[in-house]
Motif scaffolding. Sequence first.
Motif, short mmCIF file in Angstrom:
data_model
loop_
_atom_site.label_atom_id
_atom_site.label_comp_id
_atom_site.label_asym_id
_atom_site.label_seq_id
_atom_site.Cartn_x
_atom_site.Cartn_y
_atom_site.Cartn_z
N ASN A 123 1.67 -1.40 6.27
CA ASN A 123 0.26 -1.39 6.83
C ASN A 123 -0.78 -0.58 6.05
N ALA A 124 -0.26 -0.13 4.95
CA ALA A 124 -1.23 0.49 3.92
C ALA A 124 -0.98 -0.27 2.75
N GLN A 151 -2.21 -3.16 1.24
CA GLN A 151 -3.51 -3.68 0.81
C GLN A 151 -4.29 -2.28 0.44
N LYS A 152 -4.66 -1.26 0.82
CA LYS A 152 -5.35 -0.18 0.56
C LYS A 152 -4.71 0.84 -0.67
N ILE A 153 -3.33 0.81 -0.55
CA ILE A 153 -2.74 1.24 -1.56
C ILE A 153 -3.13 0.64 -3.13
N ILE A 154 -2.99 -0.84 -3.00
CA ILE A 154 -3.29 -1.44 -4.32
C ILE A 154 -4.65 -1.35 -4.54
N GLU A 155 -5.73 -1.24 -3.69
CA GLU A 155 -7.16 -1.28 -3.98
C GLU A 155 -7.44 0.00 -4.58
N TYR A 156 -7.07 1.11 -3.93
CA TYR A 156 -7.38 2.70 -4.38
C TYR A 156 -6.35 3.07 -5.67
N PHE A 157 -5.07 2.58 -5.69
CA PHE A 157 -4.53 3.44 -6.72
C PHE A 157 -4.50 2.49 -8.04
N SER A 158 -4.69 1.25 -7.96
CA SER A 158 -4.89 0.42 -9.04
C SER A 158 -6.41 0.83 -9.82
N VAL A 159 -7.11 1.32 -9.16
CA VAL A 159 -8.70 1.72 -9.75
C VAL A 159 -8.07 3.35 -10.28
N MET A 160 -7.72 4.12 -9.69
CA MET A 160 -7.42 5.37 -10.16
C MET A 160 -6.55 5.64 -11.16
N LEU A 161 -5.42 4.69 -11.16
CA LEU A 161 -4.44 4.73 -12.26
C LEU A 161 -4.85 3.73 -13.35
N GLY A 162 -5.37 2.60 -13.07
CA GLY A 162 -5.42 1.57 -13.84
C GLY A 162 -4.41 0.49 -13.57
N GLU A 163 -4.76 -0.42 -13.94
CA GLU A 163 -3.79 -1.73 -13.50
C GLU A 163 -2.22 -1.47 -13.87
N PRO A 188 -6.49 5.73 5.57
CA PRO A 188 -7.44 5.27 4.90
C PRO A 188 -8.45 6.42 4.48
N LEU A 189 -8.46 7.35 5.33
CA LEU A 189 -9.03 8.82 4.60
C LEU A 189 -8.13 9.59 3.72
N ALA A 190 -6.99 9.21 3.89
CA ALA A 190 -6.20 10.13 2.70
C ALA A 190 -6.45 9.45 1.37
#
Length: 129
Positions: free
Chosen positions: A80-81, A83-95, A50-52
């Motif tokens: 286990n990551a 959900q957070k991968i989707i949450e963070y990377f979709s914002v950073m890179l765009g959907e 999560p911190l990464a």
Amino acid sequence: MDSLPVFTPEQFSRRPAIAQVEAELKKWLRQIAVEERVDFIARLWAINYPLALILVQSSQLPVKEIEALLRKWLAAGHYNAAQKIIEYFSVMLGERKFWKIVSEVELSSVMRDFINYYSKGRLDEQQRG
């Protein structure tokens, strides 16, 4: 330039309880070379994903480095990551870019299931469409 402490990933097996420490960590990361930032964040992933993810978002990495981390972490299959991968990377890179990359990476069946679960079937839709 302020003298900032030097950090190691091992110091952050848990997210720091003190906001100032996290702020100093983020500032320090932005001041070191891109390769060192990527290395630090990649090593932190194994002990505190999560911190990464927070640091990927705040460390001003070039897009190609963000994409490379996404590909690496998807392929590693740490479901286990998902959900957070989707949450963070979709914002950073765009959907659009995010789902294009996800559909290109060879995912383990478990990772694929979790990505689909947390995205409400978006990966399957992406690959059909």
